[in-house]
Design a protein around this motif. Structure first.
Motif, short mmCIF file in Angstrom:
data_model
loop_
_atom_site.label_atom_id
_atom_site.label_comp_id
_atom_site.label_asym_id
_atom_site.label_seq_id
_atom_site.Cartn_x
_atom_site.Cartn_y
_atom_site.Cartn_z
N ASP A 76 30.08 -17.82 48.32
CA ASP A 76 29.68 -16.72 47.46
C ASP A 76 29.89 -15.38 48.15
O ASP A 76 30.33 -14.42 47.54
CB ASP A 76 28.21 -16.86 47.05
CG ASP A 76 27.99 -18.03 46.11
OD1 ASP A 76 28.97 -18.53 45.52
OD2 ASP A 76 26.82 -18.45 45.98
N ARG A 77 29.56 -15.33 49.44
CA ARG A 77 29.67 -14.08 50.18
C ARG A 77 31.12 -13.61 50.29
O ARG A 77 31.41 -12.42 50.15
CB ARG A 77 29.06 -14.25 51.57
CG ARG A 77 28.99 -12.94 52.33
CD ARG A 77 28.29 -13.09 53.65
NE ARG A 77 29.06 -13.92 54.53
CZ ARG A 77 28.58 -14.90 55.30
NH1 ARG A 77 27.31 -15.18 55.29
NH2 ARG A 77 29.36 -15.61 56.07
N ILE A 78 32.05 -14.53 50.51
CA ILE A 78 33.45 -14.14 50.67
C ILE A 78 34.20 -14.15 49.34
O ILE A 78 35.36 -13.76 49.29
CB ILE A 78 34.17 -15.02 51.70
CG1 ILE A 78 34.24 -16.47 51.24
CG2 ILE A 78 33.52 -14.89 53.05
CD1 ILE A 78 35.06 -17.36 52.16
N GLY A 79 33.54 -14.58 48.26
CA GLY A 79 34.17 -14.56 46.96
C GLY A 79 35.08 -15.74 46.70
O GLY A 79 35.94 -15.69 45.82
N TYR A 80 34.92 -16.82 47.42
CA TYR A 80 35.74 -18.02 47.24
C TYR A 80 35.10 -18.92 46.21
O TYR A 80 33.93 -19.27 46.30
CB TYR A 80 35.89 -18.76 48.57
CG TYR A 80 36.63 -20.07 48.46
CD1 TYR A 80 37.97 -20.10 48.14
CD2 TYR A 80 35.98 -21.27 48.70
CE1 TYR A 80 38.66 -21.29 48.04
CE2 TYR A 80 36.66 -22.47 48.61
CZ TYR A 80 38.00 -22.48 48.28
OH TYR A 80 38.66 -23.66 48.18
N LYS A 81 35.86 -19.29 45.20
CA LYS A 81 35.36 -20.17 44.16
C LYS A 81 36.24 -21.42 44.16
O LYS A 81 37.32 -21.43 43.55
CB LYS A 81 35.40 -19.48 42.81
CG LYS A 81 34.63 -18.17 42.80
CD LYS A 81 34.02 -17.91 41.47
CE LYS A 81 33.30 -16.61 41.38
NZ LYS A 81 32.49 -16.23 42.47
#
Length: 85
Positions: free
Chosen positions: A63-68
């Motif tokens: 979530d912090r790095i924006g990886y989904k």
């Protein structure tokens, strides 16, 4: 390279108030998350709790790095195109 005089930055009262409100919001979210993890860990055995803690940590990092992450398609057809053995 051209040099210029340093730019003066001014800290305004509105900026400080906004920072404090965001900080309090983040702290309250963190406390709620910790309370939820403690409640979940108390209900499950220790081995399962460690696994869920690791998963939640991994989820937090994603979530912090924006990886989904997308689920991977299973089976041989996914690896070799349309060929099936």
């Amino acid at each position: 390279m051209l040099r210029r005089k340093p730019t003066r930055l001014e800290l305004k009262l509105d900026d400080i108030e906004e920072f404090e409100s965001i900080r309090k919001d983040l702290e309250s979210r963190k406390k709620q998350r910790e309370d939820a993890e403690v409640a979940a860990a108390g209900e499950e055995p220790a081995a399962v709790a460690l696994g869920s803690e690791h998963k939640s940590r991994e989820q937090l990092i994603n979530d912090r790095i924006g990886y989904k992450p997308q689920p991977k398609a299973g089976g041989r057809a996914a690896h070799f195109g349309t060929f099936e053995f």
